[in-house]
Design an enzyme around this catalytic site. Sequence first.
Site, PDB file in Angstrom:
ATOM      1  N   ASP A  93       0.848  -1.202   0.000  1.00 50.43           N
ATOM      2  CA  ASP A  93       0.000   0.000   0.000  1.00 50.43           C
ATOM      3  C   ASP A  93       0.885   1.254   0.000  1.00 50.43           C
ATOM      4  O   ASP A  93       2.104   1.173   0.167  1.00 50.43           O
ATOM      5  CB  ASP A  93      -0.965  -0.018   1.198  1.00 50.43           C
ATOM      6  N   HIS A 108       8.383  -5.385  -1.309  1.00 46.75           N
ATOM      7  CA  HIS A 108       7.447  -6.292  -1.978  1.00 46.75           C
ATOM      8  C   HIS A 108       6.654  -5.606  -3.090  1.00 46.75           C
ATOM      9  O   HIS A 108       5.618  -6.114  -3.519  1.00 46.75           O
ATOM     10  CB  HIS A 108       6.482  -6.921  -0.963  1.00 46.75           C
ATOM     11  N   CYS A 116       5.297  -4.297 -16.684  1.00 49.00           N
ATOM     12  CA  CYS A 116       5.176  -5.024 -17.957  1.00 49.00           C
ATOM     13  C   CYS A 116       6.119  -6.215 -17.922  1.00 49.00           C
ATOM     14  O   CYS A 116       7.331  -6.049 -17.739  1.00 49.00           O
ATOM     15  CB  CYS A 116       5.511  -4.105 -19.127  1.00 49.00           C
ATOM     16  N   THR A 176       4.604  -6.717  12.023  1.00 42.71           N
ATOM     17  CA  THR A 176       4.938  -7.843  11.133  1.00 42.71           C
ATOM     18  C   THR A 176       5.073  -9.113  11.958  1.00 42.71           C
ATOM     19  O   THR A 176       5.617  -9.083  13.066  1.00 42.71           O
ATOM     20  CB  THR A 176       6.214  -7.551  10.302  1.00 42.71           C
ATOM     21  N   ASN A 201       4.209  -4.366  18.076  1.00 42.06           N
ATOM     22  CA  ASN A 201       3.248  -5.278  17.446  1.00 42.06           C
ATOM     23  C   ASN A 201       2.033  -5.428  18.360  1.00 42.06           C
ATOM     24  O   ASN A 201       2.079  -5.083  19.542  1.00 42.06           O
ATOM     25  CB  ASN A 201       3.910  -6.657  17.237  1.00 42.06           C
TER      26      ASN A 201
HETATM   27  P1  OAD Z   1       1.191 -10.758   8.831  1.00 45.90           P
HETATM   28  O1  OAD Z   1      -0.269 -10.780   8.571  1.00 45.90           O
HETATM   29  O2  OAD Z   1       1.942 -12.036   8.726  1.00 45.90           O
HETATM   30  O3  OAD Z   1       1.469 -10.162  10.289  1.00 45.90           O
HETATM   31  C1  OAD Z   1       0.837  -8.993  10.734  1.00 45.90           C
HETATM   32  C2  OAD Z   1       1.270  -8.724  12.163  1.00 45.90           C
HETATM   33  O4  OAD Z   1       0.701  -7.486  12.553  1.00 45.90           O
HETATM   34  C3  OAD Z   1       0.811  -9.774  13.169  1.00 45.90           C
HETATM   35  O5  OAD Z   1       1.906 -10.151  13.999  1.00 45.90           O
HETATM   36  C4  OAD Z   1      -0.262  -9.044  14.002  1.00 45.90           C
HETATM   37  O6  OAD Z   1      -0.290  -9.450  15.354  1.00 45.90           O
HETATM   38  C5  OAD Z   1       0.181  -7.604  13.858  1.00 45.90           C
HETATM   39  N1  OAD Z   1      -0.904  -6.610  14.005  1.00 45.90           N
HETATM   40  C6  OAD Z   1      -2.216  -6.736  13.650  1.00 45.90           C
HETATM   41  N2  OAD Z   1      -2.879  -5.602  13.924  1.00 45.90           N
HETATM   42  C7  OAD Z   1      -1.984  -4.741  14.469  1.00 45.90           C
HETATM   43  C8  OAD Z   1      -2.059  -3.403  14.986  1.00 45.90           C
HETATM   44  N3  OAD Z   1      -3.195  -2.718  14.990  1.00 45.90           N
HETATM   45  N4  OAD Z   1      -0.926  -2.846  15.472  1.00 45.90           N
HETATM   46  C9  OAD Z   1       0.239  -3.532  15.481  1.00 45.90           C
HETATM   47  N5  OAD Z   1       0.377  -4.789  15.020  1.00 45.90           N
HETATM   48  C10 OAD Z   1      -0.724  -5.388  14.515  1.00 45.90           C
HETATM   49  O7  OAD Z   1       1.817  -9.638   7.864  1.00 45.90           O
HETATM   50  P2  OAD Z   1       3.338  -9.402   7.426  1.00 45.90           P
HETATM   51  O8  OAD Z   1       4.274  -9.768   8.498  1.00 45.90           O
HETATM   52  O9  OAD Z   1       3.399  -8.027   6.866  1.00 45.90           O
HETATM   53  O10 OAD Z   1       3.938 -11.010   1.241  1.00 45.90           O
HETATM   54  O11 OAD Z   1       3.465 -10.435   6.239  1.00 45.90           O
HETATM   55  C11 OAD Z   1       4.660 -10.468   5.497  1.00 45.90           C
HETATM   56  C12 OAD Z   1       4.362 -10.821   4.066  1.00 45.90           C
HETATM   57  O12 OAD Z   1       3.557 -11.992   4.024  1.00 45.90           O
HETATM   58  C13 OAD Z   1       3.536  -9.818   3.296  1.00 45.90           C
HETATM   59  O13 OAD Z   1       4.297  -8.762   2.771  1.00 45.90           O
HETATM   60  C14 OAD Z   1       2.926 -10.637   2.206  1.00 45.90           C
HETATM   61  C15 OAD Z   1       2.487 -11.810   3.048  1.00 45.90           C
HETATM   62  O14 OAD Z   1       2.316 -13.006   2.403  1.00 45.90           O
HETATM   63  C16 OAD Z   1       3.577 -11.317  -0.022  1.00 45.90           C
HETATM   64  O15 OAD Z   1       2.427 -11.241  -0.448  1.00 45.90           O
HETATM   65  C17 OAD Z   1       4.717 -11.747  -0.883  1.00 45.90           C
END
Ligand code: OAD
Length: 233
Positions: A93, A108, A116, A176, A201
């Site tokens: 985003d 990412h 393209c 994350t 987190n």
């Molecule tokens: P995840 O969905 O794996 O993790 C999100 C984290 O944010 C979790 O640990 C939640 O506890 C936390 N969280 C949720 N709400 C929150 C809030 N309000 N404040 C703080 N923390 C909060 O997402 P990512 O770690 O970003 O890749 O995932 C990594 C990658 O996996 C993404 O970029 C994507 C996905 O598959 C691709 O699509 C290649």
Amino acid sequence: MHVFVLTGAGISAESGLGTFRDKGGIWSKFDPMKLATPEAFAANPLAVHDFYNLRRRNLLGAAPNAAHHALARLEKGLADQGGGVFLCTQNIDDLHERAGSRHVHHMHGELLKSLCSRCGARARCETELSILDACPSCGRDNSLRPDVVWFGEMPYGMEEIEAALEASEMFVAVGTSGSVYPAAGYVELARSFGMETCEINLEPSDNAYVFDRKFYGPASETLPVFVDEILKG
Ligand code: OAD
């Protein structure tokens, strides 16, 4: 002070964009192997375009929250003090930019760009993408994909990220789960460079045990306080 910030889907959760692995998250409703791999796109480009078109629509209706604004404030505040922020996001985003962050490394890729697959040109894309669209650069049709990094592809700018990590004094991970590599390994790398490591987190991530300092709760509440603390020195 030079701070390396790694953000993930959790920072955009309070803006209404879904996370991936939380209960009810995107990957509990959709199969990533059918929607977020080069093989999936080759097999079913319509389904993949539909998935990202929906996410693009959601994004255009969303707005940055207090956590995005706090990081923009950190960038400006540290620059005024002679330091800086390297903001590396796994998010596709543009909410960091809309909150005012000027330098954002999208490892990412970006949902609001097309890529393209024939000539490699990138273009701004705020509308739906389809297999019929012609590339604005080379004119060939059936060639555009979202400019996002899929499973099995190399994230963007790995060398730049590692150089920035080495040049920083503090590593901060925000929202994350620490389950997708290479980003999940940056905290270990940061430790090997002797940096202080902080996790912000909702709850402890998979990597929580590696961090020196941890702050749990919604990022819109914890991050502004954390940023104030850093800027006070
Ligand atoms: P995840 O969905 O794996 O993790 C999100 C984290 O944010 C979790 O640990 C939640 O506890 C936390 N969280 C949720 N709400 C929150 C809030 N309000 N404040 C703080 N923390 C909060 O997402 P990512 O770690 O970003 O890749 O995932 C990594 C990658 O996996 C993404 O970029 C994507 C996905 O598959 C691709 O699509 C290649």
